[in-house]
Write an enzyme that holds these catalytic residues in place. Structure first.
Site, PDB file in Angstrom:
ATOM      1  N   ARG A   1       0.768  -8.932  13.820  1.00 40.01           N
ATOM      2  CA  ARG A   1       0.086  -7.979  12.928  1.00 40.01           C
ATOM      3  C   ARG A   1      -0.903  -8.691  12.014  1.00 40.01           C
ATOM      4  O   ARG A   1      -1.968  -8.157  11.715  1.00 40.01           O
ATOM      5  CB  ARG A   1       1.116  -7.226  12.082  1.00 40.01           C
TER       6      ARG A   1
ATOM      7  N   ARG B   1      11.649  -6.475   4.055  1.00 41.98           N
ATOM      8  CA  ARG B   1      11.494  -5.024   3.877  1.00 41.98           C
ATOM      9  C   ARG B   1      12.547  -4.251   4.680  1.00 41.98           C
ATOM     10  O   ARG B   1      12.831  -4.570   5.826  1.00 41.98           O
ATOM     11  CB  ARG B   1      10.093  -4.611   4.324  1.00 41.98           C
TER      12      ARG B   1
ATOM     13  N   LYS C   1       0.833  -1.213   0.000  1.00 43.77           N
ATOM     14  CA  LYS C   1       0.000   0.000   0.000  1.00 43.77           C
ATOM     15  C   LYS C   1       0.870   1.267   0.000  1.00 43.77           C
ATOM     16  O   LYS C   1       0.610   2.189  -0.759  1.00 43.77           O
ATOM     17  CB  LYS C   1      -0.931   0.027   1.235  1.00 43.77           C
TER      18      LYS C   1
ATOM     19  N   ARG D   1      -8.684   1.000  10.163  1.00 40.39           N
ATOM     20  CA  ARG D   1      -8.228  -0.363  10.415  1.00 40.39           C
ATOM     21  C   ARG D   1      -9.218  -1.123  11.285  1.00 40.39           C
ATOM     22  O   ARG D   1      -8.995  -2.303  11.577  1.00 40.39           O
ATOM     23  CB  ARG D   1      -6.890  -0.321  11.131  1.00 40.39           C
TER      24      ARG D   1
ATOM     25  N   ARG E   1      12.112  -2.239  10.296  1.00 42.58           N
ATOM     26  CA  ARG E   1      11.149  -1.813  11.312  1.00 42.58           C
ATOM     27  C   ARG E   1      11.041  -2.890  12.397  1.00 42.58           C
ATOM     28  O   ARG E   1      11.046  -4.082  12.085  1.00 42.58           O
ATOM     29  CB  ARG E   1       9.758  -1.605  10.667  1.00 42.58           C
TER      30      ARG E   1
HETATM   31  P1  AMP Z   1       1.638   0.644   8.987  1.00 42.22           P
HETATM   32  O1  AMP Z   1       2.784   1.503   8.657  1.00 42.22           O
HETATM   33  O2  AMP Z   1       0.352   1.062   8.310  1.00 42.22           O
HETATM   34  O3  AMP Z   1       1.919  -0.836   8.820  1.00 42.22           O
HETATM   35  O4  AMP Z   1       1.357   0.856  10.561  1.00 42.22           O
HETATM   36  C1  AMP Z   1       2.330   0.526  11.526  1.00 42.22           C
HETATM   37  C2  AMP Z   1       1.698   0.442  12.906  1.00 42.22           C
HETATM   38  O5  AMP Z   1       1.142   1.730  13.247  1.00 42.22           O
HETATM   39  C3  AMP Z   1       0.539  -0.525  13.043  1.00 42.22           C
HETATM   40  O6  AMP Z   1       0.978  -1.859  13.255  1.00 42.22           O
HETATM   41  C4  AMP Z   1      -0.151   0.058  14.275  1.00 42.22           C
HETATM   42  O7  AMP Z   1       0.565  -0.216  15.462  1.00 42.22           O
HETATM   43  C5  AMP Z   1      -0.025   1.553  14.017  1.00 42.22           C
HETATM   44  N1  AMP Z   1      -1.173   2.036  13.216  1.00 42.22           N
HETATM   45  C6  AMP Z   1      -1.118   2.563  11.958  1.00 42.22           C
HETATM   46  N2  AMP Z   1      -2.338   2.888  11.525  1.00 42.22           N
HETATM   47  C7  AMP Z   1      -3.200   2.568  12.523  1.00 42.22           C
HETATM   48  C8  AMP Z   1      -4.604   2.648  12.668  1.00 42.22           C
HETATM   49  N3  AMP Z   1      -5.386   3.114  11.687  1.00 42.22           N
HETATM   50  N4  AMP Z   1      -5.139   2.226  13.846  1.00 42.22           N
HETATM   51  C9  AMP Z   1      -4.368   1.756  14.838  1.00 42.22           C
HETATM   52  N5  AMP Z   1      -3.043   1.630  14.766  1.00 42.22           N
HETATM   53  C10 AMP Z   1      -2.446   2.034  13.604  1.00 42.22           C
END
Ligand code: AMP
Length: 209
Positions: free
Chosen positions: A166, A122, A13, A88, A155
């Site tokens: 996750r 990644r 994404k 989410r 990360r």
């Molecule tokens: P991402 O970069 O989208 O994979 O997000 C990394 C982490 O940020 C996720 O595993 C959550 O811990 C937190 N996070 C990002 N977006 C959300 C969301 N919409 N709701 C809750 N936690 C989020």
């Protein structure tokens, strides 16, 4: 045009959003990126979410929704935006519906084996957020960002234990959004197994641009 990118972690994404934003000339709003920026800058929000993020859990809905409401209120969203990683949960989707109308929800479809392969390989440049993969999209020099020359990092939440968590969180909390948006007639499935350029092409076709 207001677009939501839905799909499991590792489906590409963020990579595709970086291409799509140039095509549509709208901002790419990634809640994960905003949280990571806050952690990097040592803000109060950053301190609140750091441990949750490292474990692969979700930041509470009220914290996340307030942050998104704030961000969508900025001037640069007047021609639309690409939301990546939000909503989410169903509660977040309900909150979003009180903020704005969404035109398309693009559901990135990818099987689990490929997700794990992508996430575990990644790497990223911390200061620019540029994303690499050690096998499919390596930097010119191993472990170094092509443009800034900075060392690439993995990360914390791309480590095996957090990846498993996750994916569980995705299935339990985020996957129900597929049915939620299908019922609203907004969902478009996108095959995310192909190259980012091909994913972009299918999105452009789907949104009629
Ligand atoms: P991402 O970069 O989208 O994979 O997000 C990394 C982490 O940020 C996720 O595993 C959550 O811990 C937190 N996070 C990002 N977006 C959300 C969301 N919409 N709701 C809750 N936690 C989020």
């Amino acid at each position: 045009m207001n677009i939501v990118l839905l799909g499991p972690p590792g489906a590409g994404k963020g990579t595709v959003a970086a291409l799509l934003k140039k095509e549509l000339d709208v901002p790419h709003i990634s809640t994960g990126d905003i949280f990571r920026e806050n952690i990097k800058n040592g803000t109060e929000l950053g301190r609140k979410v750091e441990a949750i993020m490292a474990s692969g859990g979700l930041v509470p809905d009220d914290v996340t929704c307030e942050m998104v409401r704030d961000r969508l209120g900025k001037d640069d969203t007047s021609n639309g935006y690409i939301l990546d990683g939000f909503p989410r949960t169903i509660a977040q989707a309900e909150a979003l519906s009180t903020i704005d109308d969404i035109d398309y929800v693009l559901n990135f479809v990818l099987d689990e084996e490929e997700i794990v392969r992508r996430l575990s390989g990644r790497r990223l440049c911390k200061s620019t957020g540029r994303i690499y993969h050690i096998v499919t999209n390596p930097p010119k020099k191993e472990g170094i960002d092509d443009e800034t020359g900075e060392p690439l990092i993995q990360r914390d939440d791309d480590k095996p234990e957090a990846i498993r968590h996750r994916l569980e969180v995705y299935k339990a909390s985020t996957e129900p959004l597929i049915g939620y948006y299908k019922d609203k007639g907004l969902l478009v499935d996108i095959d995310a197994s192909v190259s980012p350029e091909d994913v972009l092409a299918s999105i452009i076709k789907a949104v009629g641009r």
